[in-house]
Motif scaffolding. Sequence first.
Motif, short mmCIF file in Angstrom:
data_model
loop_
_atom_site.label_atom_id
_atom_site.label_comp_id
_atom_site.label_asym_id
_atom_site.label_seq_id
_atom_site.Cartn_x
_atom_site.Cartn_y
_atom_site.Cartn_z
N HIS A 218 -5.57 -21.66 15.31
CA HIS A 218 -6.39 -22.03 14.16
C HIS A 218 -6.60 -20.85 13.22
N ALA A 219 -7.02 -19.70 13.75
CA ALA A 219 -7.32 -18.54 12.90
C ALA A 219 -6.09 -18.07 12.15
N ALA A 220 -4.94 -18.05 12.81
CA ALA A 220 -3.71 -17.59 12.17
C ALA A 220 -3.33 -18.49 11.00
N ILE A 221 -3.58 -19.79 11.13
CA ILE A 221 -3.21 -20.73 10.07
C ILE A 221 -4.13 -20.60 8.86
N VAL A 222 -5.45 -20.55 9.09
CA VAL A 222 -6.37 -20.49 7.94
C VAL A 222 -6.30 -19.13 7.25
N GLU A 223 -5.79 -18.11 7.92
CA GLU A 223 -5.64 -16.79 7.30
C GLU A 223 -4.26 -16.58 6.68
N LEU A 224 -3.38 -17.56 6.79
CA LEU A 224 -2.01 -17.42 6.30
C LEU A 224 -1.98 -17.38 4.77
N ASP A 227 2.53 -15.10 0.59
CA ASP A 227 3.50 -14.01 0.60
C ASP A 227 4.17 -13.84 1.96
N ARG A 228 3.63 -14.52 2.99
CA ARG A 228 4.25 -14.46 4.32
C ARG A 228 4.98 -15.74 4.69
N VAL A 229 5.11 -16.63 3.69
CA VAL A 229 5.87 -17.87 3.87
C VAL A 229 7.15 -17.75 3.04
N ASP A 230 8.28 -17.59 3.70
CA ASP A 230 9.58 -17.44 3.02
C ASP A 230 10.29 -18.80 3.05
N ASN A 272 -3.80 -20.30 -5.33
CA ASN A 272 -4.55 -19.34 -4.52
C ASN A 272 -3.58 -18.65 -3.57
N PRO A 273 -3.80 -17.37 -3.24
CA PRO A 273 -2.89 -16.69 -2.31
C PRO A 273 -2.86 -17.31 -0.92
N TYR A 274 -3.91 -18.03 -0.54
CA TYR A 274 -3.97 -18.63 0.79
C TYR A 274 -3.28 -19.99 0.81
N ILE A 276 -3.91 -22.52 3.11
CA ILE A 276 -4.89 -23.57 3.37
C ILE A 276 -6.09 -23.36 2.46
N THR A 277 -6.23 -24.23 1.46
CA THR A 277 -7.33 -24.11 0.51
C THR A 277 -7.93 -25.49 0.26
N TRP A 278 -9.18 -25.47 -0.17
CA TRP A 278 -9.86 -26.70 -0.58
C TRP A 278 -10.54 -26.41 -1.91
N ARG A 279 -10.18 -27.16 -2.93
CA ARG A 279 -10.68 -26.94 -4.27
C ARG A 279 -10.39 -25.52 -4.74
N ASN A 280 -9.15 -25.09 -4.45
CA ASN A 280 -8.63 -23.79 -4.85
C ASN A 280 -9.37 -22.61 -4.22
N ARG A 281 -10.04 -22.85 -3.09
CA ARG A 281 -10.72 -21.79 -2.37
C ARG A 281 -10.25 -21.76 -0.93
#
Length: 360
Positions: A218-224, A227-230, A272-274, A276-281
Amino acid sequence: MPRKNSGPHLVWLKSRKKYYISFTDKGRSRLVSTGERDSARAQAALATFLSARASSGADSGRLRGPAELTIEQALVWYATEHAPDVRAPRAIGVAIERLSAWWGTRTVADVNKATVAGYRRHRETTGRGRGLSRKEAARGVAPATVDRELVVLRAAINWAHANNRLTTAPKIEGGTERPPRDRWLTVAEAAGLLRAARKSPPHILLFTALALYTGARHAAIVELTWDRVDLRAGTIRYLPAGRAQTAKQRPTVPIPRPLLILLRKARKTAKNPYVITWRNRPVESCRTGFRTAAARAGLAGVTPHVLRHTAGTWMAQRGVDTWQISGFLGHTESRTTALYKHHSPEYLDQARAGMERRRR
């Protein structure tokens, strides 16, 4: 013998729709508003309150015996001087709030098998997850949750001892080792979950797909971050740049085709750089939304971690080598073997053949 006062802890006042800090001062119960509705910010306010209380004494840093040092004080030192430097300070902060609410002004000398067992009974029966006042019936938390909280208690006491603030530290026994739960989803169940997630906000579908197809935590996904998705190479690097690997490794994994389609679509609209976002956050947790999707799919007791176990189980069932499974999930090979080898179609096939072969 009068019951000792509980330490400062958060309570939710429904009438005011805010979190308050409840504590006892000179025998009187008091409430101080945090001014917050968000639990994470309320916990930060509680940490500030505890820190101020701890630093108000002139002899706050002197060496003390177990009967002189309160659990509250040990937890405050650990939270303010050590926890900010760890990987998951918020998780430690939550555990400290639960511990402080029960142990209160008990001292380190009060920590023994009986009190530890009492804390465990409280948390597993009436110590509801949030520990806040609500109309709903109190319910206990999982034994594993209590184990993690007691790890924080032990760490706080040992930290005080290691930093010359406590003369001796008592030994706190860990919980009974429990066998891992072998819950995984069938292909039909996983398809039903993904269909249910499509009726949720878009980030829940994307989170569910990432958890299922990459087996990430879970933590790894929400922090992804993107720039680390090729998308050209078809890989995801879960470990952020500059961060060292820990026991919970974050590997670089290939992107399965169904997930690649979702990621390409999400990337086109990302602001957004992340990922997983909700309403661009960015979001801190997808657990509530995931729980709703799982309930809609009729899957009771399914958590995000079940999807990680599902990924490992599917690979084992399809004959993938344990070395590759361990690399995909970020496990040690011995851990992978213990968890998934029995799902392999070749599991103990030589032993079976030996038992079936006739003796000459």
